[in-house]
Motif scaffolding. Structure first.
Motif, PDB file in Angstrom:
ATOM      1  N   ARG E 116       0.838  -1.195   0.000  1.00 12.19           N
ATOM      2  CA  ARG E 116       0.000   0.000   0.000  1.00 12.19           C
ATOM      3  C   ARG E 116       0.872   1.242   0.000  1.00 12.19           C
ATOM      4  O   ARG E 116       0.586   2.238   0.653  1.00 12.19           O
ATOM      5  N   ALA E 152      -6.735  13.062  12.472  1.00 14.01           N
ATOM      6  CA  ALA E 152      -7.281  11.993  11.638  1.00 14.01           C
ATOM      7  C   ALA E 152      -6.164  11.300  10.860  1.00 14.01           C
ATOM      8  O   ALA E 152      -6.112  10.067  10.764  1.00 14.01           O
ATOM      9  N   TYR E 155      -4.280   9.089  12.928  1.00 11.91           N
ATOM     10  CA  TYR E 155      -5.023   7.840  13.083  1.00 11.91           C
ATOM     11  C   TYR E 155      -4.777   6.909  11.893  1.00 11.91           C
ATOM     12  O   TYR E 155      -4.458   5.724  12.055  1.00 11.91           O
ATOM     13  N   PHE E 156      -4.883   7.475  10.695  1.00 10.82           N
ATOM     14  CA  PHE E 156      -4.657   6.645   9.499  1.00 10.82           C
ATOM     15  C   PHE E 156      -3.253   6.052   9.503  1.00 10.82           C
ATOM     16  O   PHE E 156      -3.052   4.890   9.189  1.00 10.82           O
ATOM     17  N   SER E 159      -2.421   3.449  12.293  1.00  7.12           N
ATOM     18  CA  SER E 159      -3.018   2.144  12.002  1.00  7.12           C
ATOM     19  C   SER E 159      -2.820   1.777  10.531  1.00  7.12           C
ATOM     20  O   SER E 159      -3.648   1.096   9.943  1.00  7.12           O
ATOM     21  N   HIS E 162      -2.973  -2.000   9.386  1.00  5.56           N
ATOM     22  CA  HIS E 162      -4.161  -2.199  10.208  1.00  5.56           C
ATOM     23  C   HIS E 162      -4.493  -3.661  10.459  1.00  5.56           C
ATOM     24  O   HIS E 162      -5.326  -3.978  11.281  1.00  5.56           O
ATOM     25  N   THR E 163      -3.863  -4.541   9.714  1.00  5.07           N
ATOM     26  CA  THR E 163      -4.166  -5.936  10.000  1.00  5.07           C
ATOM     27  C   THR E 163      -3.588  -6.343  11.347  1.00  5.07           C
ATOM     28  O   THR E 163      -3.999  -7.329  11.923  1.00  5.07           O
ATOM     29  N   ARG E 164      -2.592  -5.552  11.825  1.00  7.68           N
ATOM     30  CA  ARG E 164      -2.098  -5.800  13.178  1.00  7.68           C
ATOM     31  C   ARG E 164      -3.060  -5.157  14.155  1.00  7.68           C
ATOM     32  O   ARG E 164      -3.308  -3.955  14.098  1.00  7.68           O
ATOM     33  N   ASP E 165      -3.588  -5.957  15.037  1.00  4.10           N
ATOM     34  CA  ASP E 165      -4.561  -5.419  15.976  1.00  4.10           C
ATOM     35  C   ASP E 165      -3.979  -4.302  16.816  1.00  4.10           C
ATOM     36  O   ASP E 165      -4.649  -3.311  17.113  1.00  4.10           O
ATOM     37  N   ALA E 168      -4.055  -1.083  14.918  1.00  6.55           N
ATOM     38  CA  ALA E 168      -5.401  -0.542  14.805  1.00  6.55           C
ATOM     39  C   ALA E 168      -5.835   0.078  16.119  1.00  6.55           C
ATOM     40  O   ALA E 168      -6.405   1.177  16.164  1.00  6.55           O
ATOM     41  N   THR E 169      -5.544  -0.631  17.204  1.00  5.45           N
ATOM     42  CA  THR E 169      -5.930  -0.114  18.512  1.00  5.45           C
ATOM     43  C   THR E 169      -5.184   1.169  18.827  1.00  5.45           C
ATOM     44  O   THR E 169      -5.768   2.130  19.344  1.00  5.45           O
ATOM     45  N   LYS E 172      -6.726   4.094  16.992  1.00  7.49           N
ATOM     46  CA  LYS E 172      -7.983   4.503  17.616  1.00  7.49           C
ATOM     47  C   LYS E 172      -7.709   5.258  18.910  1.00  7.49           C
ATOM     48  O   LYS E 172      -8.313   6.289  19.177  1.00  7.49           O
ATOM     49  N   PHE E 175      -6.583   8.757  18.308  1.00  8.16           N
ATOM     50  CA  PHE E 175      -7.662   9.658  17.879  1.00  8.16           C
ATOM     51  C   PHE E 175      -8.553  10.041  19.054  1.00  8.16           C
ATOM     52  O   PHE E 175      -8.852  11.205  19.274  1.00  8.16           O
ATOM     53  N   VAL E 176      -8.931   9.021  19.803  1.00  9.19           N
ATOM     54  CA  VAL E 176      -9.875   9.296  20.887  1.00  9.19           C
ATOM     55  C   VAL E 176      -9.235  10.177  21.943  1.00  9.19           C
ATOM     56  O   VAL E 176      -9.841  11.129  22.444  1.00  9.19           O
ATOM     57  N   THR E 560     -16.061  -0.069  30.776  1.00  7.34           N
ATOM     58  CA  THR E 560     -16.848  -0.891  29.879  1.00  7.34           C
ATOM     59  C   THR E 560     -18.107  -1.383  30.558  1.00  7.34           C
ATOM     60  O   THR E 560     -19.178  -1.420  29.960  1.00  7.34           O
TER      61      THR E 560
END
Lengths: 102, 550, 496, 176, 624
Positions: E116, E152, E155-156, E159, E162-165, E168-169, E172, E175-176, E560
């Motif tokens: 990519r 943003a 964030y992109f 991650s 992104h296939t690595r968890d 990705a986490t 996120k 960003f949060v 949670t």
């Protein structure tokens, strides 16, 4: 010696009406129920005549004629119905007609 | 002021009447198509829907931005004995909702395959369009109620006929819930008309006339407004009367969800504006804090509940609850910025949530599931799809440069004047929005895909074409919302002026630096601080006054 | 003055005004005569045609008389016993329309069930005449006779399908309870006679307006008893118990007739007696009507929800609708009365349409809702028609049902009875649940085989089409019916 | 004195008859008790100078209606005694009795409380002046004020006749 | 020339759009070159604008505003899409585009072979665009556009794999967490607008001061915003995790540019910062600096060390701001951009050469195999360790001086800064020794190699900047304080050092000494092995004092659960109430249903009861 006033007649008419009404509520025999309706109508008739006399008006008496006609018509049709039902289910009472409910 | 005076200015061509009639006729035409040619249903239907859409665009183009009043008015006698007339017109507020309705219907009609029975499907969608148009342009309470209620039927049919497993429950719940709310509104509508009529001599349901008349006593107006508000907050929906929405959205077919989110929810917020603030200015001010509180609760609560959803569509539905909460906050903050932002956000929410539903629908088409747990790593298999999803998601989160931000920002900045603490809390909603959407995105699109996930096809050309208008809108409105805002603003301004005229609310006067330059700086900030404080007190006092007056 | 000395002068008769009833009764007799005299068996359509023509003529005559009344004003004839006003003619037209519709429906039913056609039709016409008499009566005895004619005819119509035990049962129930309530009504007439000196309503009104009584007990007890009798006829709770059983057991066309004409006639009598004659006592009777309305609304909607038999659902819903009409009645003003009239007219077509479809779909094994499963697919047009009339009953806009509901709500609000209006809307939601259940069953079925696919005869088709068309047309353009009902507020005139 | 004794005796006859109708186990007895009541009422009609009505009452009611009842009882053979105790709904019975007794008490109380219950306008439909025979008065009333009602009885009777015919007729087909 | 300012963000935007549409077709490496060209063009444009700005009168209002269009005109709110060119924004712009271009170039090599590839440059260009919007925006809202835009993109990019968890986490989480800061930004904006009636920088600067409480509130909200973006306590948690992203991203986004936007914001808004707020900022900065430095001591991941180091250095900048020394903050920001960018790129080169190995314990003695990387990394080390005359020395020195002069708790701030400096020298030395010196400890099959020129060229250039970066603001001679003089006009309350030369020199000597101690200790431990390293990597510090873990536990546990409880409440209570109404109706129906018994006589009694009821009602209506 008390005088017989219109009120006496009215109370008697009401009593007949109520007895007829109670009779319809407590009896299961459709024929007796019909008779009870006749009792009620007669109570009304008595009231009509009593009013007619109290008012000095003939109208109340005339009305009784129509009540008689209505009573007759009701009885004719009612008895026809009772016959139609009892012919198929001899001995049926009003309480047996309870398939439609809920 | 005078109904007749208003008509004089009306255009000779009753554009709005045709706008409503075209899809309605289209629905009938489609319904009458022979069974053997049901393949024609969607093209023919789309033609009608698009014609109406084009008409709405024409409306937009020929709309006079400077005129704050109602345009394209048409007033016809309908049920004169009951004081009911066919009175329609648009202003800067309803214009955009009309355009939104006009554009979204043909898109979903063409873009979403119903899979079975295209004929009734198309007909119901067209009915929905006609009804929505009607609701947005009607200036007669009776007419509005007719339209407000009639849209339930096509939506009910769409959910019931083309929905998913639990559609029976969802459709019925949707219908009954909304009806329960509108029932009381009907009583209120009649009350307003009857009690304003002054002994029944001039009974009218005309919104403009009633709003100008303001003949109700304070108490009555408050009761009536409460009934109106109940109907509308259910439609919006505002917590705690929102639970029909997740069910309806989840079970509805994609097109239904899109139209529900984009158009029908707006009936609630639009109604609050047009029939709340306009008809009952004083009562709106009175009940404003309550509604704002509910709206803010909705923002937070909707986001929290959305976070924990397992069904993607349900998640989007709850995000709607949160977003609509912002709009309610904006509307009842009574500043031009917040209401303007609220109106804009109605459009924005229509675009972004509509697109999200389309996307979720596309996922369902591919995978026959919407369960987040059953999807993983779709970005690997469908990168372009993921890209589109990302853009829409960011719009929904409210990232600047995209439309979602513009509306939210205007709402919040405007509300900050009059509803300071509410706004501060509501602003935390933006954090939560990022949380639930990104988490969902992560679970669905990120990670190592399974074999099944890998086989998921990427976005098709047809789908791109369906989504393109949404994306264009999302980007365009994010960058250049001015064309909308400059048409919205005069109407909003007039509305707030109306509220000011009929209640003791006064819009805050933002301290302009130009004005304060001459003062000694030390004094000035003291002043400006007091000013806000005062306005708050004034507001509070007004409530007390009325409380005692009754 | 000496009555003897007075030469007898017969009261004047406005024959023209009597034509609707005469046509109906004449047609009934003619039908019976022709069928019994005819050497060969008369074809079935003859009865249907007679009914349809008689009904149509009634409607036409009613409209002609209507224009006369509009030009010359209302009048009364036959010594003031018979009122010719907008009110009576409104109901004449209503009854005529319903008669045509039910007559057409009966055609297929009689054929299917092998009943005595001519008698059925004759009784239908006689009952209609009775209903018109009830609506036109300016005299309580006349009203009573009309009511009895209607009721007795209905007892027989229900019982006609004597092979079905349900029919017999429901006829018996209706008869006994009908006679019971008639007795109450009659007693009420007696007491009112005693209190006012006449059974004439116009006289009663004038007398009550001109006199203040020391003791009103007699009059008020009479009013109560009249209310009992009429509340029974319109199936208002708690006098409604007969209705679901009877509606369910009766042949569908007769059910449709009962729900429309019998109910309308009951309301006509109620309005004539209470609104027109006892208007000066509205403080006494409006609260009780409001109370009846409330109970009726709740019972009708709540009980309907529990049912699984579509016919029974509609029976309970019909009770609920009586509650809405009572909403208009309890307003005790011109608007409320007009609203009630509008409601009745609109409801007549809706309910006949509904029972027409129930009749098509039903069979001897009942009307369980599961029979309607998948109807949206197998019988789309019929399902759509049913949907329209059901939604109309639920009060969805663009149907006559909505405009009707709107007006009765307006009536309730007009007299500031907000609580009742709110309750009505709440029960509307409960009721809507029931209607939607049927609609859902038709359109959302888990099985694809669908229910029965009976053929629809053209006579039934016309009725369904007409009912749906009327429902939608009035829903979209209600002005004419609003006007019609507004002009039909009863007027009581003393006889000359 | 005369009035009083006539009233008391007739009223007693009426009430006994009425109670008999309700309480008799055998329908035939009920019918006979009904006749008793009807006679009592006829006497009371006479006491109120409604002579013609009294005659009609006896002829029509006792002579026709009750006979019809008896005829049907015999026809159907339902002249067996029916236990009043074996009621499926005892509550119903007692409720009815309580209601009836209560209503009666109310009526009597009302009658005692109200001095002049009859408030109507006198002699609207034709005065009873004591000189004109009641038949004449009735006829005049019947064909003037009540002529429409009179005509309507034809409708009622037509309906009744058709009804009787239809109900009495044997069904064409056997029960399915 | 100033009119070309729009071109600065426009070029990366153009690059972004072009790559978005045709990136895949362009393929590797042309997509990378296109992006680099866009970035370089932007740098060129910035230079041109810079020249234009210099052309303006230095004593007048040296600022230029360009308004493109009205963005959000509603009511009294007027937000323009406009750019503000002044000394601050151009300084930022220069190093952002400059360093950005180098990192673009570097990425061409680093991302070689990634499927990519073009997507990466899409994000990079978009990031650059956003960053430039942030910098050049003429009002808070446009800055916010960039602010969120970089968030943003961050964030992109984090991650990106992104296939690595974990990636990705981390994305996120970034960003949060940033959003928390954004909340502060937004509320601050609202408060400024409602108080001052404007969101435009020049007008804010020209406005009279706000009331003390309001001003402090605004300042603290801005601090929240800045802390989120610039990874200050307690919102720093996202930055160490952000190392999941490709290393060029770490260099560009999480070292050189984005994370400094908090500093930029505070400097930009210097006119509204109150003294109370400044003290808080200083404390937060100092605490963060010390905390992160302590954490960095025990990290094993080569990038994690740099990440904590970045947090620590950002803390320095906040400390500078809090002490009122805005110039020092900007100065350190610039030098930090150079050397930290260099270090990150160097580490990337190492990782690249080591086949994606990041654990320093599996490295060692790479100096010989990766000479350019090694040498430039050492330059960066010396710069960050505060060894004179490398750039880091000058900027850090200035901050320490400013801290010392802080009136309230200056000595404490200074002391914390000093300890941090010592720690910095120590942990950076540790890193250098572990990676480039000592034994070979890498796994079998790993063949470290030097990277391609596209990667090493930026290293060399940045190394040069790290060495000489100090020249832009040498305190030796007043005239050499170019940066200070350049930036001065934008400050409402320009900061001037008050200490005498003796103090200055003493403090500088102490600081250098501290650095020397740190390095010396590291030499003993990690190079010579004289001191056992056993107790020098406490788990407590390796896990960053469990701050992040605590956050995670709270979020994952009670958090949670609370969310789930809310969702359950929604399903059971709120929705249950709705269904409950239906249930109640049904129950009520069942309750009254027995009345519909089917028994005629029951019905009759209903009529009778009704009749009695009606009679009683009516008779009691008698007018008494």
């Amino acid at each position: 010696m008390p005088e017989v006033t219109t009120g006496w007649y009215l109370v008697l008419g009401a009593a007949l009406f109520i007895i007829g009404g109670v009779g319809l509520l407590v009896r299961r025999n459709p024929l007796v129920m019909l008779m009870c309706v006749e009792l009620m109508l007669n109570g009304v008739n008595l009231s009509f005549v009593a009013f007619s006399r109290a008012l000095g008006d003939i109208g109340g008496q005339t009305v009784v004629f129509f009540v008689l006609v209505v009573a007759a018509a009701e009885v004719v049709v009612g008895l026809g119905l009772v016959v139609a039902i009892l012919r198929r289910r001899p001995g049926a009472t009003a309480d047996d007609l309870a398939s439609l409910k809920g | 002021m005078d109904v007749l005076a208003a008509t004089e200015g009306a255009s000779s061509f009753p554009l709005l009447n045709y706008l409503i009639a075209i899809p309605a006729v289209g629905a009938i035409v489609v319904a009458l198509l022979p069974k053997s040619r049901s393949d024609l249903a969607r093209p023919v239907g789309a033609m009608f829907a698009a014609a109406a859409g084009a008409m709405s665009l024409y409306l937009m183009v020929s709309f006079d931005a400077a005129d704050p009043g109602f345009q394209f008015e048409s007033l016809q006698s309908w049920i004169p004995d009951l004081g009911i007339s066919w009175h329609v017109g648009v202003d800067g507020i309803s214009l955009w909702l009309v355009v939104l309705t006009g554009l979204i219907t043909p898109i979903v009609l063409l873009g979403v395959d119903p899979h079975h029975d295209p004929k009734p499907y198309t007909a119901w969608l067209l009915m929905l369009q006609a009804g929505s148009f009607g609701a947005f342009v009607s200036l007669d309470l009776f007419l509005f109620f007719v339209m407000f209620e009639i849209v339930l039927v096509p939506m009910y049919m769409l959910i019931g006929g083309w929905g998913y497993d639990d559609r029976r429950y969802a459709a019925t719940k949707f219908f009954l819930y909304t009806m329960a709310g509108s029932g009381l509104m009907l009583v209120a509508i009649v009350s307003v008309a009857v009690l304003s009529s002054g002994g029944g001599h001039d009974l009218t349901f005309d919104v403009v006339a009633l709003a100008e008349r303001q003949a109700l006593t304070t108490t009555t107006a408050r009761w009536c407004f409460a009934a109106f508000a109940l109907a509308f907050v259910i439609k919006v929906p505002v917590v705690p009367v929102h639970t029909w929405l997740p069910d309806a959205h989840t079970q509805a077919p994609t097109a239904g969800s899109v139209v529900l989110a984009a158009v029908m929810l707006k009936l609630g917020t639009y109604g609050l504006l047009r029939f709340g603030l306009y008809l009952f200015p004083e009562a709106s001010v009175w009940l404003g804090p309550t509604l704002v509180t509910l709206g803010v609760i909705g923002v937070i609560y909707g986001a929290i509940v959305a976070t924990m959803q397992k069904d993607l569509k349900r998640l989007v539905a709850y995000s709607s609850v949160a977003h609509m909460g912002f709009i309610v906050l904006g509307l009842f903050a009574f500043t031009p910025e917040s209401i303007g932002g609220g109106v804009l956000q109605m459009v924005n929410h229509g675009l972004s949530t509509g697109a999200l539903f389309l996307l979720v629908g596309m996922i369902y088409e591919r995978r026959k599931t919407r369960q987040i747990a059953e999807l993983k790593g779709l970005q690997t298999a469908a990168p372009r799809f993921a890209a589109v999803f990302t853009v829409v998601m960011l719009s929904s989160i409210g990232v600047p440069g995209l439309n979602g931000f513009v509306g939210e920002f205007l709402i919040l900045i405007g509300s900050f004047h009059t509803r300071r603490w509410w706004t501060v809390i509501a602003a935390t909603g933006v954090i939560l929005a990022a949380l639930y959407l990104l988490w969902a995105y992560q679970r669905v699109f990120h990670g190592e895909p399974t074999a099944e996930d890998t086989a998921t096809p990427d976005i098709h050309l047809r789908e791109v074409l369906v989504l393109a208008p949404f994306l264009a809108g999302i980007v365009f409105l994010g960058i250049y919302p001015k064309p909308l805002l400059e048409r919205i603003e005069p109407a909003v301004d007039r509305l707030i002026g109306h509220v000011e005229a009929h209640s003791d609310y006064q819009r805050p006067d933002p301290a302009a630096p130009v004005m304060v330059e001459h003062h000694d700086s030390g004094d000035e900030h003291h002043d400006s601080g007091d000013e806000h404080h005062d306005s708050g007190d004034e507001h509070h006092d007004s409530g007390d006054e009325h409380g005692e007056g009754e | 003055m000496s009555v003897v000395a007075q030469a007898f002068t017969a009261p004047s008769v406005d024959w023209w005004a009597l034509t609707p009833q005469m046509v109906l009764l004449g047609a009934a007799l003619a039908l019976l005569l022709v069928t019994s005299m005819s050497p060969r068996s008369v074809p079935r359509w003859f009865g249907t045609a007679t009914t349809a023509v008689a009904g149509t003529v009634t409607v036409v005559l009613g409209l002609m008389l209507w224009s006369d009344v509009r030009e010359q004003g209302p009048s009364s004839t036959l010594a003031g016993a018979f009122g010719v006003d907008g009110f009576s003619l409104f109901f004449t037209v209503l009854v005529g329309v319903a008669l045509v519709a039910v007559g057409l429906l009966a055609h297929a039913y009689i054929e299917r069930e092998g009943l005595d056609g001519p008698e059925f039709h004759a009784l239908l016409m006689a009952a209609s005449a009775g209903a018109i008499v009830m609506a036109s009566a300016n005299d309580l005895i006349v009203l009573f006779l009309g009511l009895e004619s209607l009721s007795i005819a209905l007892y027989v119509l229900i019982a006609m399908h004597a092979r079905r035990s349900e029919a017999r049962e429901s006829a018996m129930k209706y008869f006994v309870l009908g006679a019971f309530s008639s007795a109450f009504l009659l007693y009420g007439i007696a007491l009112v006679y005693g209190a006012t000196g006449s059974t004439n309503l116009a006289h009663a009104r004038d007398y009550l307006e001109q006199h203040l009584f020391e003791s009103e007990q007699l009059l008020l007890a009479g009013m109560a008893l009249l209310m009992v009798g009429l509340a029974f006829k319109v199936a208002a709770a708690p006098f409604h118990f007969w209705a679901p059983d009877v509606y369910q057991g009766a042949p569908s066309p007769v059910t449709g007739y009962m729900a429309s004409v019998a109910k309308a006639a009951g309301f006509a009598a109620l309005l004539r007696i209470f609104f027109a004659a006892f208007g000066s006592y509205d403080v006494q009777w409006t609260p009780i009507v409001a109370g009846l309305a409330a109970v009726t609304l709740v019972v009708g909607s709540v009980m309907a929800v529990l049912q699984n038999d579509v016919k029974r659902m509609l029976a309970f819903s019909s009770i609920g609708h009586a509650g809405y009409v009572l909403l208009g009645v309890q307003a005790a003003n011109d608007e409320g009365t007009a609203a009630a009239l509008f409601y009745l007219f609109a409801y007549t077509l809706m309910v006949i349409g509904s029972f027409a479809i129930v009749g098509i779909m039903g069979w001897s094994d009942g009307h369980d809702i599961s029979r309607y499963g998948g109807m949206g697919r197998t019988r789309p047009k019929l399902a759509f028609a049913f949907t329209v009339v059901l939604l109309a009953q639920a009060g969805v806009p663009l149907t006559s049902g909505f405009v009707a509901k709107f007006q009765v709500i307006a009536a309730a609000v007009g007299v500031e009875n907000y609580l009742l209006a709110g309750l009505a809307m709440f029960t509307a939601v409960i009721g809507a649940f029931m209607y939607l259940r049927i609609v859902m069953a038709m359109y959302v079925s888990d099985t694809d085989d669908g229910g029965p696919t009976p053929t629809v005869t053209w006579t039934t088709g016309i009725v369904v089409l007409g009912a749906v068309g009327f429902t939608v047309a009035v829903g979209v353009l209600p002005q004419w019916l609003v006007e019609f009902s507004r002009d039909a507020v009863p007027v009581l005139l003393l006889g000359s | 004195m005369m009035d009083l004794s006539v009233f008391v005796v007739s009223a007693a006859v009426c009430l006994v008859g009425a109670l008999g109708v309700v309480l008799a186990r055998n329908p035939v007895h009920s019918a006979l008790m009904l006749v008793m009541t009807l006679f009592g009422i006829a006497v009371l009609f006479v006491a109120q100078e409604a002579h013609f009505l009294a005659a009609v009452q006896v002829i029509v009611y006792a002579g026709a209606i009750v006979v019809l009842f008896l005829f049907v009882i015999m026809l159907l053979g339902v002249d067996r005694a029916q236990s009043l105790e074996l009621d499926a709904m005892p509550i119903q019975k007692w409720a009815a009795v309580v209601f009836g007794a209560g209503s009666l008490v109310v009526v009597v109380a009302l009658a005692r409380a109200v001095d002049h219950p009859v408030t109507g306008e006198a002699a609207v439909g034709g005065a009873i002046d004591g000189t004109t025979p009641d038949v004449r008065l009735l006829a005049r009333s019947l064909f003037s004020d009540y002529v429409y009602a009179f005509e309507l009885t034809s409708l009622l009777l037509v309906v009744a006749v058709i009804g009787a015919v239809v109900l009495a007729r044997k069904p064409k087909r056997v029960e399915q | 020339m100033l009119e070309l300012v729009w071109l600065i963000p426009a070029l990366p935007l153009l690059g972004f759009v072009a790559l978005l549409i045709g990136g895949r077709r362009l393929g590797e490496p042309r997509a990378g070159w296109l992006a680099t060209a866009a970035s370089a063009g932007s740098f060129g444009a910035t230079l041109v604008v810079f020249a234009g700005l210099l052309g303006l009168d230095a004593h007048g209002d040296r600022a230029f505003t360009q308004v493109l269009f009205e963005w959000l005109p509603v009511g009294s709110l007027e937000v323009e899409a406009g750019f503000l060119v002044d000394s601050l924004s151009i300084t930022m712009g220069l190093f952002v585009t400059g360093v950005g271009t180098l990192i673009h170039l570097y990425s061409i090599g680093y991302m070689h072979g990634d499927p990519r590839f073009s997507k990466f440059f899409v994000y990079l260009n978009l990031f650059l665009f956003s960053m430039l919007m942030l910098v050049f925006g003429n009002n808070l809202v446009v800055t916010f556009l960039g602010w969120e835009g970089v968030g943003a993109c961050s964030y992109f990019l984090i991650s990106f794999w992104h296939t690595r968890d974990s990636a990705a986490t981390a994305g996120k989480k970034a960003f949060v967490t940033n959003r928390v800061g954004d909340w502060g930004f937004m509320v601050a904006t609202f408060l400024i607008w409602t108080t001052l009636g404007t969101v435009t920088y020049t007008e804010i600067a020209a406005s009279p001061a706000m009331a003390a409480t309001t001003g402090t509130a605004v300042s603290l909200l801005l601090l929240v915003a800045a802390a989120g973006k610039s990874a200050q306590l307690p919102l720093y948690v996202w930055l160490p995790d952000a190392m999941e992203g490709p290393t060029p991203v770490s260099a560009m986004v999480h070292a050189a540019t984005m994370v400094t936007s908090g500093v930029y914001l505070l400097v930009r808004m210097n006119s509204v910062l109150t003294d109370d707020a400044l003290l808080v900022i200083a404390i937060v900065g100092a605490a963060t600096a010390l905390f992160a430095a302590l954490c960095a001591v025990a990290q094993h991941d080569i990038k994690k060390v740099l990440a904590y180091s970045t947090v620590s250095q950002l803390g320095y900048m906040f400390l500078a701001i809090g002490s009122g020394a805005y110039v020092a903050a900007i100065f350190h920001m610039v030098t930090h951009a150079f050397f930290k960018g260099l270090l990150f790129l160097g580490s990337g080169s190492v990782i690249h050469g080591m086949h994606d190995e990041q654990d320093m314990r599996k490295m060692g003695a790479l100096r010989a195999l990766m000479p350019i990387t090694g040498l430039t990394f050492i330059v960066g080390w010396l710069a960050i360790a505060g060894v004179p005359p490398f750039s880091g020395f000058w900027s850090k020195d200035e901050i320490l001086l400013a801290a010392w002069e802080q009136p309230d708790i200056g000595w404490l701030l200074w002391l914390v800064g000093l300890v941090t400096a010592l720690l910095t020298a120590y942990y950076m030395s540790r890193q250098v020794f572990l990676v480039f010196f000592g034994q070979q400890r890498w796994d079998d099959g790993v063949h470290p190699h030097e990277s391609s020129w596209t990667m090493t060229l930026p290293l060399v250039l940045l190394a040069g900047a790290s060495i000489a970066g100090g020249v832009i603001n040498l305190p030796l001679v007043s005239d050499w304080l170019f940066l200070e003089h350049f930036l001065e006009p934008i400050f409402a309350h320009p900061h001037h050092f008050t200490s005498g030369t003796a103090t200055k020199v003493t403090l500088a000597v102490i600081a250098v000494g501290a650095g020397a101690v740190g390095i010396g200790f590291a030499v003993m431990v990690w190079l010579k092995g004289r001191v056992s390293s056993e107790r020098l990597e406490p788990t407590f510090l390796e896990n960053a004092m469990y701050v992040d873990a605590t956050f995670a536990r709270v979020a994952g546990g009670p958090g949670t659960r609370a969310f789930q409880a809310t969702a359950d409440t929604d399903a059971t209570v709120v929705d249950g109430a709705v269904n409950g109404v239906g249930w109640l109706v049904q129950r009520f129906g069942e309750l009254i249903r027995p009345a519909q018994s089917g028994l005629l006589r029951n019905y009759a009694i209903g009529v009778a009861i009704g009749a009695v009821g009606l009679i009683v009602w009516f008779v009691t209506r008698v007018a008494m």
